[in-house]
Design an enzyme around this catalytic site. Structure first.
Site, PDB file in Angstrom:
ATOM      1  N   THR A 124     111.256   6.443 -28.116  1.00  0.00           N
ATOM      2  CA  THR A 124     112.090   5.319 -27.693  1.00  0.00           C
ATOM      3  C   THR A 124     111.681   4.886 -26.287  1.00  0.00           C
ATOM      4  O   THR A 124     111.717   5.689 -25.351  1.00  0.00           O
ATOM      5  CB  THR A 124     113.568   5.745 -27.712  1.00  0.00           C
ATOM      6  N   GLY A 261     136.616 -17.585 -26.421  1.00  0.00           N
ATOM      7  CA  GLY A 261     137.715 -18.365 -25.872  1.00  0.00           C
ATOM      8  C   GLY A 261     138.757 -18.562 -26.957  1.00  0.00           C
ATOM      9  O   GLY A 261     138.861 -17.752 -27.879  1.00  0.00           O
ATOM     10  N   CYS A 264     143.545 -16.906 -28.880  1.00  0.00           N
ATOM     11  CA  CYS A 264     143.899 -15.511 -29.186  1.00  0.00           C
ATOM     12  C   CYS A 264     143.107 -14.460 -28.414  1.00  0.00           C
ATOM     13  O   CYS A 264     143.700 -13.600 -27.763  1.00  0.00           O
ATOM     14  CB  CYS A 264     143.726 -15.255 -30.680  1.00  0.00           C
ATOM     15  N   LYS A 320     135.643 -23.720 -30.628  1.00  0.00           N
ATOM     16  CA  LYS A 320     134.725 -23.603 -31.769  1.00  0.00           C
ATOM     17  C   LYS A 320     134.772 -24.908 -32.556  1.00  0.00           C
ATOM     18  O   LYS A 320     135.635 -25.750 -32.306  1.00  0.00           O
ATOM     19  CB  LYS A 320     135.034 -22.384 -32.642  1.00  0.00           C
TER      20      LYS A 320
HETATM   21  N1  LIG Z   1     116.270  13.241 -31.582  1.00  0.00           N
HETATM   22  C1  LIG Z   1     116.668  12.152 -32.193  1.00  0.00           C
HETATM   23  O1  LIG Z   1     117.649  12.146 -32.944  1.00  0.00           O
HETATM   24  C2  LIG Z   1     115.909  10.874 -32.014  1.00  0.00           C
HETATM   25  C3  LIG Z   1     116.166   9.804 -32.881  1.00  0.00           C
HETATM   26  C4  LIG Z   1     115.463   8.623 -32.722  1.00  0.00           C
HETATM   27  C5  LIG Z   1     114.520   8.500 -31.687  1.00  0.00           C
HETATM   28  N2  LIG Z   1     114.309   9.545 -30.852  1.00  0.00           N
HETATM   29  C6  LIG Z   1     113.296   9.384 -29.806  1.00  0.00           C
HETATM   30  O2  LIG Z   1     112.104  10.038 -30.252  1.00  0.00           O
HETATM   31  C7  LIG Z   1     111.426  10.641 -29.144  1.00  0.00           C
HETATM   32  C8  LIG Z   1     111.284  12.138 -29.412  1.00  0.00           C
HETATM   33  O3  LIG Z   1     112.585  12.702 -29.487  1.00  0.00           O
HETATM   34  P1  LIG Z   1     112.813  14.222 -29.899  1.00  0.00           P
HETATM   35  O4  LIG Z   1     114.281  14.431 -29.927  1.00  0.00           O
HETATM   36  O5  LIG Z   1     112.016  14.532 -31.112  1.00  0.00           O
HETATM   37  O6  LIG Z   1     112.171  14.957 -28.612  1.00  0.00           O
HETATM   38  P2  LIG Z   1     111.951  16.523 -28.378  1.00  0.00           P
HETATM   39  O7  LIG Z   1     112.142  16.744 -26.933  1.00  0.00           O
HETATM   40  O8  LIG Z   1     112.732  17.310 -29.368  1.00  0.00           O
HETATM   41  O9  LIG Z   1     110.406  16.719 -28.750  1.00  0.00           O
HETATM   42  C9  LIG Z   1     109.370  16.185 -27.997  1.00  0.00           C
HETATM   43  C10 LIG Z   1     108.178  17.100 -28.128  1.00  0.00           C
HETATM   44  O10 LIG Z   1     107.037  16.498 -27.504  1.00  0.00           O
HETATM   45  C11 LIG Z   1     106.252  17.539 -26.983  1.00  0.00           C
HETATM   46  N3  LIG Z   1     105.258  17.015 -26.040  1.00  0.00           N
HETATM   47  C12 LIG Z   1     105.428  16.601 -24.776  1.00  0.00           C
HETATM   48  N4  LIG Z   1     104.248  16.201 -24.258  1.00  0.00           N
HETATM   49  C13 LIG Z   1     103.310  16.342 -25.221  1.00  0.00           C
HETATM   50  C14 LIG Z   1     101.923  16.100 -25.307  1.00  0.00           C
HETATM   51  N5  LIG Z   1     101.211  15.617 -24.275  1.00  0.00           N
HETATM   52  N6  LIG Z   1     101.297  16.360 -26.473  1.00  0.00           N
HETATM   53  C15 LIG Z   1     101.980  16.852 -27.529  1.00  0.00           C
HETATM   54  N7  LIG Z   1     103.307  17.112 -27.503  1.00  0.00           N
HETATM   55  C16 LIG Z   1     103.965  16.863 -26.362  1.00  0.00           C
HETATM   56  C17 LIG Z   1     107.287  18.482 -26.385  1.00  0.00           C
HETATM   57  O11 LIG Z   1     106.760  19.776 -26.168  1.00  0.00           O
HETATM   58  C18 LIG Z   1     108.355  18.468 -27.463  1.00  0.00           C
HETATM   59  O12 LIG Z   1     108.163  19.481 -28.427  1.00  0.00           O
HETATM   60  C19 LIG Z   1     112.250  10.308 -27.912  1.00  0.00           C
HETATM   61  O13 LIG Z   1     111.743   9.144 -27.317  1.00  0.00           O
HETATM   62  C20 LIG Z   1     113.634  10.031 -28.471  1.00  0.00           C
HETATM   63  O14 LIG Z   1     114.387   9.176 -27.648  1.00  0.00           O
HETATM   64  C21 LIG Z   1     114.970  10.742 -31.003  1.00  0.00           C
END
Ligand SMILES: NC(=O)c1ccc[n+]([C@@H]2O[C@H](COP(=O)([O-])OP(=O)(O)OC[C@H]3O[C@@H](n4cnc5c(N)ncnc54)[C@H](O)[C@@H]3O)[C@@H](O)[C@H]2O)c1
Length: 433
Positions: A124, A261, A264, A320
């Site tokens: 994200t 607006g 209500c 509206k």
């Molecule tokens: N967890 C969720 O529910 C969720 C849902 C939608 C989107 N996201 C987004 O997805 C992304 C990942 O989230 P997550 O919860 O899986 O994160 P996480 O922290 O669980 O996992 C991230 C992983 O990336 C690894 N990492 C870091 N640098 C690295 C590199 N250079 N090479 C290889 N691996 C590396 C870390 O060691 C870690 O294991 C984030 O941007 C998050 O916002 C998460």
């Protein structure tokens, strides 16, 4: 397909298991050796229902392995998915250092490999991030068409992630130019239903969704707090609220445009928040609805007053379309302010019949705009004149008539979301899009 997945956390591990189930050969990559070893043993590095079965099966079929070596993963695959973390910095700013680090490594490995590759960003990231990071670290590879980059936001929820991956609530693919042909590869991997937009829009959709989810939870909690103070079970109230799928849980009231607006919404929000305040219940979100609406109105006024035009035409004065209700209509405030600042103003609103206005509506006119009658034009042609800034607040005239009378000397500000206005010869500007 041979696919490398960078980051074996919640998103990466689930993506790996689900794509392996589809028959793809997966190479997982993580900087944590422990996660890599666990993955290589078919054991999920995180707790997620259903994932262990997926990884064990994939492992048994020889479709899954992991490594700490970026170069090895890039050499063995033709598509890479980036799922590394994007945490907050202490300031609250987004920390893209893990993404930058991994993209830099991928770029270096691809320069040695010199075979075409696709890169899918799933972390994200704020709008503009994919653009900035690829420009900074991958532009040479993209220029010679060795690399195609997509942004594919993840909408899964932890604890139901496997089911969410298989049956996503939303699928949006971002391509560099928003073009559909380049998204075919993504659709073949993630499903035909995915909407195709540009990188920035795809990045923004993810934030809009999460901000909306947070808003919904906060709203329900605030209704809960004020409900309890009143001795009401707000869970039952919210249950009923959710039964209205026409106005409540629906696309209604969900498009940027006019400030709210009418007779209500402002009055009722005021009454509820006033009651809470008087009884010591803090409702920061609901308390900020009216200030936010006022801020929105001020931004419309700034857009108009900074346009450089001195003649303004307001199309639609009421709050509206198809009503003559002027109570708390944003356009009454706009007109009042513009008059006070010396703008030449003309108004067109076929729903308004001043002679027939009575009661509260008449009081709005008498107190706020006593000379409304002199500004109201009897027909569209007179209202539009030959030039000026046209503030299209309501769809109160047929497009065919607008096409007849709006010229290249006009500048149209669309406040209501009226796509046909883009076809006019005038300059078009969306109020907040
Ligand atoms: N967890 C969720 O529910 C969720 C849902 C939608 C989107 N996201 C987004 O997805 C992304 C990942 O989230 P997550 O919860 O899986 O994160 P996480 O922290 O669980 O996992 C991230 C992983 O990336 C690894 N990492 C870091 N640098 C690295 C590199 N250079 N090479 C290889 N691996 C590396 C870390 O060691 C870690 O294991 C984030 O941007 C998050 O916002 C998460």
């Amino acid at each position: 397909m041979n696919i490398s997945i960078f980051g074996l956390g919640y998103v990466g591990a689930v993506t790996a298991g689900c794509l392996a189930r589809q028959g793809h050969r997966i190479v997982g990559v993580d900087v944590h050796l422990q996660k890599v070893e666990s993955f290589n043993a078919g054991i999920p590095p995180i707790i997620e229902p259903g994932l262990e079965d997926l990884l064990k099966t994939a492992k048994a079929k020889g479709l899954l392995r992991a490594t700490v070596s970026c170069e090895e993963a890039i050499n063995d695959t033709e598509l890479s998915i980036v799922c590394v973390g994007t945490p907050s910095k202490v300031t609250g700013a987004l920390d893209l250092s893990f993404v930058r680090g991994v993209v830099d490594q991928i770029g270096n490995a691809l320069r040695k490999k010199t075979k075409s590759h696709a890169l899918v960003m799933r972390s994200t990231m704020l709008p503009g991030s994919t653009q900035a990071i690829t420009q900074e670290l991958l532009s040479d590879l993209m220029a010679v068409r060795l690399l195609q980059v997509f942004y594919y936001p993840e909408f899964l929820r932890e604890s139901t992630a496997v089911a969410d991956f298989e049956n996503p609530s939303l699928a949006v693919v971002g391509t560099r130019d928003g073009g559909k042909p380049s998204a075919e590869l993504m659709k073949s991997l993630f499903g035909e239903k995915a909407a195709v937009v540009n990188w920035n829009t795809a990045e923004m959709v993810k934030y809009a969704c999460n901000a909306f989810h947070a808003t919904k939870i906060t709203f329900a909690n605030e209704i809960g707090r004020v409900g309890k103070q009143m001795g009401i079970d707000a869970r039952a109230v919210m249950e009923l609220l959710c039964q209205d799928t026409k106005l409540n849980l629906s696309p209604y009231y969900m498009k940027p445009g006019n400030p709210f607006g009418g007779s209500c919404l402002p009055k009722d929000v005021r009454a509820l928040t006033n009651h809470a305040r008087m009884n010591g219940v803090s409702l920061p979100m609901l308390d900020n609805l009216l200030p936010s609406n006022e801020r929105h109105l001020q931004s419309l006024l700034s857009l108009i007053t900074e346009s450089g035009q001195s003649e303004v035409v307001i199309l639609g004065m009421t709050f509206k379309s198809n009503t003559d209700d002027l109570r708390e209509s944003a356009m009454v405030e706009v007109a009042q302010t513009l008059l006070g600042r010396g703008f030449k103003l003309r108004i067109y609103d076929p729903a308004l019949n001043l002679a027939a206005l009575v009661g509260a509506n008449k009081r709005v006119i008498d107190s706020k705009m006593p000379h409304l009658a002199s500004l109201l034009c009897p027909d569209l042609k007179t209202a539009l004149g030959s030039q000026g800034l046209v503030v299209a607040a309501q769809k109160c005239a047929p497009v065919a008539d607008l096409k007849q009378f709006i010229t290249a000397q006009h500048h149209v500000v669309d406040v209501n979301g009226w796509p046909e206005l883009r076809e006019l010869p005038s300059k078009y500007e969306g109020f907040c899009w």
